[in-house]
Write a protein that holds these residues in place. Structure first.
Motif, PDB file in Angstrom:
ATOM      1  N   ALA A 120       0.841  -1.208   0.000  1.00  0.00           N
ATOM      2  CA  ALA A 120       0.000   0.000   0.000  1.00  0.00           C
ATOM      3  C   ALA A 120       0.873   1.254   0.000  1.00  0.00           C
ATOM      4  CB  ALA A 120      -0.912  -0.009   1.226  1.00  0.00           C
ATOM      5  N   ILE A 121       1.905   1.240   0.817  1.00  0.00           N
ATOM      6  CA  ILE A 121       2.762   2.431   0.903  1.00  0.00           C
ATOM      7  C   ILE A 121       3.527   2.655  -0.408  1.00  0.00           C
ATOM      8  CG2 ILE A 121       4.863   3.308   2.042  1.00  0.00           C
ATOM      9  CD1 ILE A 121       3.565   2.360   4.685  1.00  0.00           C
ATOM     10  N   LEU A 122       4.008   1.568  -1.007  1.00  0.00           N
ATOM     11  CA  LEU A 122       4.732   1.710  -2.285  1.00  0.00           C
ATOM     12  C   LEU A 122       3.799   2.173  -3.401  1.00  0.00           C
ATOM     13  CD1 LEU A 122       7.178  -1.329  -2.249  1.00  0.00           C
ATOM     14  CD2 LEU A 122       7.697   1.065  -1.847  1.00  0.00           C
ATOM     15  N   LEU A 123       2.572   1.686  -3.358  1.00  0.00           N
ATOM     16  CA  LEU A 123       1.573   2.096  -4.355  1.00  0.00           C
ATOM     17  C   LEU A 123       1.287   3.594  -4.224  1.00  0.00           C
ATOM     18  CD1 LEU A 123       0.242  -0.085  -6.211  1.00  0.00           C
ATOM     19  CD2 LEU A 123      -1.862   0.326  -4.959  1.00  0.00           C
ATOM     20  N   LEU A 124       1.131   4.036  -2.994  1.00  0.00           N
ATOM     21  CA  LEU A 124       0.881   5.464  -2.755  1.00  0.00           C
ATOM     22  C   LEU A 124       2.107   6.307  -3.152  1.00  0.00           C
ATOM     23  CD1 LEU A 124      -0.988   5.352   0.685  1.00  0.00           C
ATOM     24  CD2 LEU A 124      -1.975   5.808  -1.551  1.00  0.00           C
ATOM     25  N   ALA A 125       3.306   5.743  -2.913  1.00  0.00           N
ATOM     26  CA  ALA A 125       4.534   6.454  -3.294  1.00  0.00           C
ATOM     27  C   ALA A 125       4.607   6.597  -4.827  1.00  0.00           C
ATOM     28  CB  ALA A 125       5.761   5.722  -2.762  1.00  0.00           C
ATOM     29  N   SER A 126       4.216   5.526  -5.530  1.00  0.00           N
ATOM     30  CA  SER A 126       4.201   5.585  -7.002  1.00  0.00           C
ATOM     31  C   SER A 126       3.171   6.607  -7.462  1.00  0.00           C
ATOM     32  CB  SER A 126       3.826   4.232  -7.610  1.00  0.00           C
ATOM     33  OG  SER A 126       4.564   3.228  -7.043  1.00  0.00           O
ATOM     34  N   PHE A 127       2.022   6.591  -6.820  1.00  0.00           N
ATOM     35  CA  PHE A 127       0.953   7.537  -7.149  1.00  0.00           C
ATOM     36  C   PHE A 127       1.457   8.973  -6.960  1.00  0.00           C
ATOM     37  CE2 PHE A 127      -2.981   9.872  -6.445  1.00  0.00           C
ATOM     38  CZ  PHE A 127      -3.855   9.302  -7.352  1.00  0.00           C
ATOM     39  N   THR A 128       2.219   9.174  -5.875  1.00  0.00           N
ATOM     40  CA  THR A 128       2.781  10.509  -5.611  1.00  0.00           C
ATOM     41  C   THR A 128       3.723  10.927  -6.734  1.00  0.00           C
ATOM     42  OG1 THR A 128       2.698  10.059  -3.251  1.00  0.00           O
ATOM     43  CG2 THR A 128       4.075  11.889  -3.926  1.00  0.00           C
ATOM     44  N   SER A 129       4.592   9.987  -7.154  1.00  0.00           N
ATOM     45  CA  SER A 129       5.581  10.352  -8.175  1.00  0.00           C
ATOM     46  C   SER A 129       4.910  10.661  -9.519  1.00  0.00           C
ATOM     47  CB  SER A 129       6.630   9.252  -8.334  1.00  0.00           C
ATOM     48  OG  SER A 129       6.049   8.121  -8.930  1.00  0.00           O
ATOM     49  N   VAL A 130       3.758  10.028  -9.783  1.00  0.00           N
ATOM     50  CA  VAL A 130       3.062  10.259 -11.054  1.00  0.00           C
ATOM     51  C   VAL A 130       2.197  11.528 -10.973  1.00  0.00           C
ATOM     52  CG1 VAL A 130       1.364   9.309 -12.675  1.00  0.00           C
ATOM     53  CG2 VAL A 130       3.059   7.805 -11.637  1.00  0.00           C
ATOM     54  N   PHE A 131       1.376  11.604  -9.939  1.00  0.00           N
ATOM     55  CA  PHE A 131       0.400  12.701  -9.860  1.00  0.00           C
ATOM     56  C   PHE A 131       0.864  13.880  -9.000  1.00  0.00           C
ATOM     57  CE2 PHE A 131      -2.113   8.912 -10.847  1.00  0.00           C
ATOM     58  CZ  PHE A 131      -2.763   9.337 -11.997  1.00  0.00           C
ATOM     59  N   GLY A 132       1.868  13.632  -8.158  1.00  0.00           N
ATOM     60  CA  GLY A 132       2.355  14.683  -7.267  1.00  0.00           C
ATOM     61  C   GLY A 132       2.755  15.965  -7.991  1.00  0.00           C
ATOM     62  N   PRO A 133       3.576  15.865  -9.056  1.00  0.00           N
ATOM     63  CA  PRO A 133       4.003  17.094  -9.726  1.00  0.00           C
ATOM     64  C   PRO A 133       2.834  17.958 -10.221  1.00  0.00           C
ATOM     65  CG  PRO A 133       5.330  15.245 -10.444  1.00  0.00           C
ATOM     66  CD  PRO A 133       4.217  14.676  -9.615  1.00  0.00           C
ATOM     67  N   LYS A 134       1.711  17.309 -10.566  1.00  0.00           N
ATOM     68  CA  LYS A 134       0.563  18.085 -11.067  1.00  0.00           C
ATOM     69  C   LYS A 134      -0.352  18.540  -9.927  1.00  0.00           C
ATOM     70  CE  LYS A 134       0.572  15.491 -15.306  1.00  0.00           C
ATOM     71  NZ  LYS A 134       0.187  14.165 -15.774  1.00  0.00           N
ATOM     72  N   LEU A 135      -0.533  17.649  -8.945  1.00  0.00           N
ATOM     73  CA  LEU A 135      -1.531  17.921  -7.903  1.00  0.00           C
ATOM     74  C   LEU A 135      -0.967  18.521  -6.613  1.00  0.00           C
ATOM     75  CD1 LEU A 135      -3.828  14.751  -8.138  1.00  0.00           C
ATOM     76  CD2 LEU A 135      -4.506  17.091  -8.624  1.00  0.00           C
ATOM     77  N   ALA A 136       0.365  18.520  -6.483  1.00  0.00           N
ATOM     78  CA  ALA A 136       0.976  18.927  -5.203  1.00  0.00           C
ATOM     79  C   ALA A 136       0.590  20.343  -4.777  1.00  0.00           C
ATOM     80  CB  ALA A 136       2.479  18.785  -5.276  1.00  0.00           C
TER      81      ALA A 136
END
Lengths: 41, 200
Positions: free
Chosen positions: B84-100
């Motif tokens: 779960a944590i790795l999945l969320l980390a991947s999600f952050t790396s993909v969507f973070g730059p746009k949604l941060a």
């Protein structure tokens, strides 16, 4: 000396157990059975 | 582990009650560190260790005061929690730059967290029932304080830099995941996963 060291380890582990019992859960997804002595009446 | 506890019990002539407490403490300590270590090593392997730290920090901290659903076995917990944590980390790396930097997402996630906390915190499990009214009151207060502090940190960070906002986004995802585990669907989800780990 060895006995003092073991007593220190035991005290630290008891502290970890008591502080864990005071919180809602461990912080991870697994929660073992809380020992009876740590359950609040 | 049991051998070490038996050794301590024998050497210090501890009662059975004290021995159980020490075993609980040792298991708690070793298991928490194993979970952190596994998630960090895998996070580093995938090049996501910073996101992993931000998410794990929020999940574990909030979980301590809010409780939530659990998996029935240590191995199941290790696999599910790390995934779960790795999945969320991947999600952050993909969507973070746009949604941060998105203020609406930040406010919405805090609002959802607060509502869920108001309804379900503290969420206990049969292995560790929370029945003492004082403890319930304390854990609820701590949960609200943590959410408030996180919200205030967000206001501060948003005006600072985009990089902080990126890790704040990761922390928000951790907060949302932990909030989900406080709800009845969260309990159903872990009960469903339990079927793969708990032998009948």
């Amino acid at each position: 000396m060895k006995r003092k060291l073991l007593a220190l380890i035991a005290a630290l582990l008891a502290f970890v157990a008591f502080s864990g019992a005071a919180s809602a859960c461990w912080g991870t997804l697994y929660q073992p059975e809380l020992p009876k002595a740590l359950r609040k009446k | 582990m049991k051998k070490f506890v038996n050794y301590l019990t024998r050497e210090l002539q501890l009662s059975e009650e004290k021995s159980e407490i020490i075993e609980y403490g040792l298991f708690s300590l070793l298991y928490s560190w194993l979970s952190i270590f596994t998630a960090l090593v895998l996070g580093a392997l995938f090049g996501l260790w910073q996101e992993t730290i931000a998410i794990m920090f929020m999940v574990m901290l909030y979980r301590k005061v809010s409780g939530g659903a659990h998996i029935g076995t240590p191995l199941g917990c290790l696999i599910t929690g790390t995934a779960a944590i790795l999945l969320l980390a991947s999600f952050t790396s993909v969507f973070g730059p746009k949604l941060a930097g998105n203020l609406i997402f930040a406010i919405l996630s805090l609002a959802i967290t607060f509502i869920i906390a108001y309804i379900w915190v503290p969420a206990d499990v049969p292995q560790k029932p929370i029945t003492d009214p004082q403890q319930i009151k304390k854990l609820r207060a701590l949960s609200f304080c943590l959410i408030l502090a996180w919200g205030l940190a967000g206001i501060f960070l948003f005006w600072r830099s985009q990089q902080f906002a990126y890790y704040y986004f990761a922390g928000n995802l951790g907060l949302l995941w932990q909030s989900f585990l406080l709800t009845p669907p969260g309990y159903s989800f872990t009960a469903y996963l339990d079927r793969f780990f708990v032998k009948k």
